[in-house]
Enzyme design. Structure first.
Site, PDB file in Angstrom:
ATOM      1  CB  VAL A  10      -0.882  -0.030   1.293  1.00 49.95           C
ATOM      2  CG1 VAL A  10      -1.600   1.274   1.512  1.00 49.95           C
ATOM      3  CG2 VAL A  10      -1.872  -1.181   1.241  1.00 49.95           C
ATOM      4  CE  LYS A  39      -0.948  -6.478  10.224  1.00 49.74           C
ATOM      5  NZ  LYS A  39      -0.266  -5.546  11.111  1.00 49.74           N
ATOM      6  CG  ASP A 232       3.014  -5.197  10.091  1.00 49.61           C
ATOM      7  OD1 ASP A 232       2.243  -6.130  10.372  1.00 49.61           O
ATOM      8  OD2 ASP A 232       2.652  -4.158   9.510  1.00 49.61           O
TER       9      ASP A 232
HETATM   10  P1  ATP Z   1       0.187  -2.498  15.184  1.00 51.28           P
HETATM   11  O1  ATP Z   1      -1.134  -2.954  14.612  1.00 51.28           O
HETATM   12  O2  ATP Z   1       0.161  -1.136  15.814  1.00 51.28           O
HETATM   13  O3  ATP Z   1       1.344  -2.685  14.284  1.00 51.28           O
HETATM   14  P2  ATP Z   1      -0.215  -4.756  16.962  1.00 51.28           P
HETATM   15  O4  ATP Z   1      -1.509  -4.420  17.632  1.00 51.28           O
HETATM   16  O5  ATP Z   1      -0.213  -5.826  15.931  1.00 51.28           O
HETATM   17  O6  ATP Z   1       0.492  -3.450  16.423  1.00 51.28           O
HETATM   18  P3  ATP Z   1       1.149  -4.602  19.496  1.00 51.28           P
HETATM   19  O7  ATP Z   1       0.712  -5.619  20.482  1.00 51.28           O
HETATM   20  O8  ATP Z   1       0.637  -3.212  19.649  1.00 51.28           O
HETATM   21  O9  ATP Z   1       0.872  -5.191  18.045  1.00 51.28           O
HETATM   22  O10 ATP Z   1       2.748  -4.496  19.491  1.00 51.28           O
HETATM   23  C1  ATP Z   1       3.589  -5.566  19.092  1.00 51.28           C
HETATM   24  C2  ATP Z   1       4.854  -5.530  19.914  1.00 51.28           C
HETATM   25  O11 ATP Z   1       5.541  -4.288  19.668  1.00 51.28           O
HETATM   26  C3  ATP Z   1       4.637  -5.593  21.421  1.00 51.28           C
HETATM   27  O12 ATP Z   1       4.538  -6.934  21.877  1.00 51.28           O
HETATM   28  C4  ATP Z   1       5.899  -4.883  21.931  1.00 51.28           C
HETATM   29  O13 ATP Z   1       7.008  -5.755  21.970  1.00 51.28           O
HETATM   30  C5  ATP Z   1       6.160  -3.830  20.848  1.00 51.28           C
HETATM   31  N1  ATP Z   1       5.545  -2.539  21.238  1.00 51.28           N
HETATM   32  C6  ATP Z   1       4.321  -2.075  20.922  1.00 51.28           C
HETATM   33  N2  ATP Z   1       4.088  -0.861  21.479  1.00 51.28           N
HETATM   34  C7  ATP Z   1       5.213  -0.557  22.179  1.00 51.28           C
HETATM   35  C8  ATP Z   1       5.621   0.559  22.983  1.00 51.28           C
HETATM   36  N3  ATP Z   1       4.811   1.616  23.203  1.00 51.28           N
HETATM   37  N4  ATP Z   1       6.851   0.515  23.543  1.00 51.28           N
HETATM   38  C9  ATP Z   1       7.699  -0.520  23.336  1.00 51.28           C
HETATM   39  N5  ATP Z   1       7.376  -1.601  22.580  1.00 51.28           N
HETATM   40  C10 ATP Z   1       6.151  -1.626  22.012  1.00 51.28           C
END
Ligand code: ATP
Length: 287
Positions: A10, A39, A232
């Protein structure tokens, strides 16, 4: 061993506006960034930067955005298939950021939809048993199921990141070896029967469940400026770390993934925020 990523690519356009428009309104805004996103592309780019042989099966349209995507991705060490443009507009996400911190996102899926399962299967034909098929949630449940069914029948390892989430994905778990979901996706889809399940929990960290084993890895404490692409980055590095060591995802893979995701959240943008190949090599060398 090769990873096939079937997913979307995208153009992310970020616009700054005063406030989200009312129905019928005409407003001024300022385009502040353009980056590669999607993604499928995000995960494939990071896998390839980790040194994994990666094929991204993803549609680019026959328009100026399609040309821009291909020019931008040319420097990455992955193979983008099909090699030709599809007769559709390239997929685009328009991200509106308002001055009060709110946002609204419009994403098109015409190019991803135009990439029929038969086209994708033709590009999977040279996959061997032991290779990986990784998919996200941008295809319909039927297309996603068909590709995973083919992969299982041919001895591939299947990896699923069901984002954006679709309730119909809840039927796919019997086809999945490794699932990476965030907490809301886990709550909705109730993954069951997968060999390896990783539940990411944002700034808290991530939980790995395999059989009776449960391993939690806290996130790294950083000043997060933009969490786009955190999930991702986490998934791709988790998978790469395990594949490069010839093991199933383990605590070290979670630690590598957390370190890489911490870099992504500390920078703005999507592709622009991802760790580069040197940073990833340094992370993956840590024991
Ligand atoms: P997105 O859709 O925003 O890409 P997601 O919802 O698939 O993310 P998250 O659980 O938000 O995935 O984040 C994946 C990983 O990234 C977490 O397990 C953590 O290790 C890291 N992470 C996310 N947010 C933070 C943060 N604010 N500080 C440090 N590490 C983070």
């Amino acid at each position: 061993m090769r990873v096939y990523v079937a997913g979307n690519i995208v153009v992310d356009e970020t616009w700054s506006i005063d406030q989200l428009p009312e129905k019928g309104a005409s407003i001024h805004g300022k385009k502040i960034a353009q980056d590669i996103g999607g993604k499928g592309a995000n995960q494939a780019i990071i896998l390839s930067r980790c040194g994994i042989d990666t094929r991204l099966i993803s549609a680019t349209g026959d328009d100026i955005n399609g040309q821009w995507i291909r020019e931008r991705i040319r420097h990455e060490k992955l193979t983008l298939l099909p090699p030709q443009f599809l007769s559709a507009h390239s997929d685009t996400s328009i991200i509106f950021n308002s001055s009060d911190g709110d946002n609204a996102i419009i994403t098109t899926t015409a190019a991803a939809d135009a990439l029929a399962a038969d086209i994708i299967l033709a590009y999977l034909a040279d996959a061997a048993a032991g290779d990986i098929l990784l998919q996200q949630g941008n295809f319909s449940a039927d297309k996603t199921r068909r590709l995973f069914s083919w992969a299982k029948a041919h001895g591939l390892t299947t990896v699923f990141n069901p984002s954006p989430v679709n309730p119909d994905f809840a039927d796919l778990w019997p086809l999945i070896d490794i699932a990476v979901v965030n907490q809301p996706e886990a709550d909705l889809l109730q993954p069951a029967g997968v060999n390896t399940l990783v539940i990411t929990q944002g700034a808290a960290g991530a939980l790995l469940i395999r059989g009776n084993q449960r391993v939690f890895c806290p996130a790294i404490n950083v000043a997060a400026v933009d969490t786009t692409g955190a999930g991702d980055t986490f998934l791709a590095v988790l998978l790469a770390s395990a594949l490069l060591r010839g093991v199933a995802p383990d605590l070290l893979a979670l630690q590598h993934a957390s370190a890489a995701a911490a870099i992504t959240v500390s920078r703005t943008g999507t592709l622009n925020a991802f760790p580069d190949a040197d940073e990833l090599q340094r992370i993956l060398a840590q024991r």
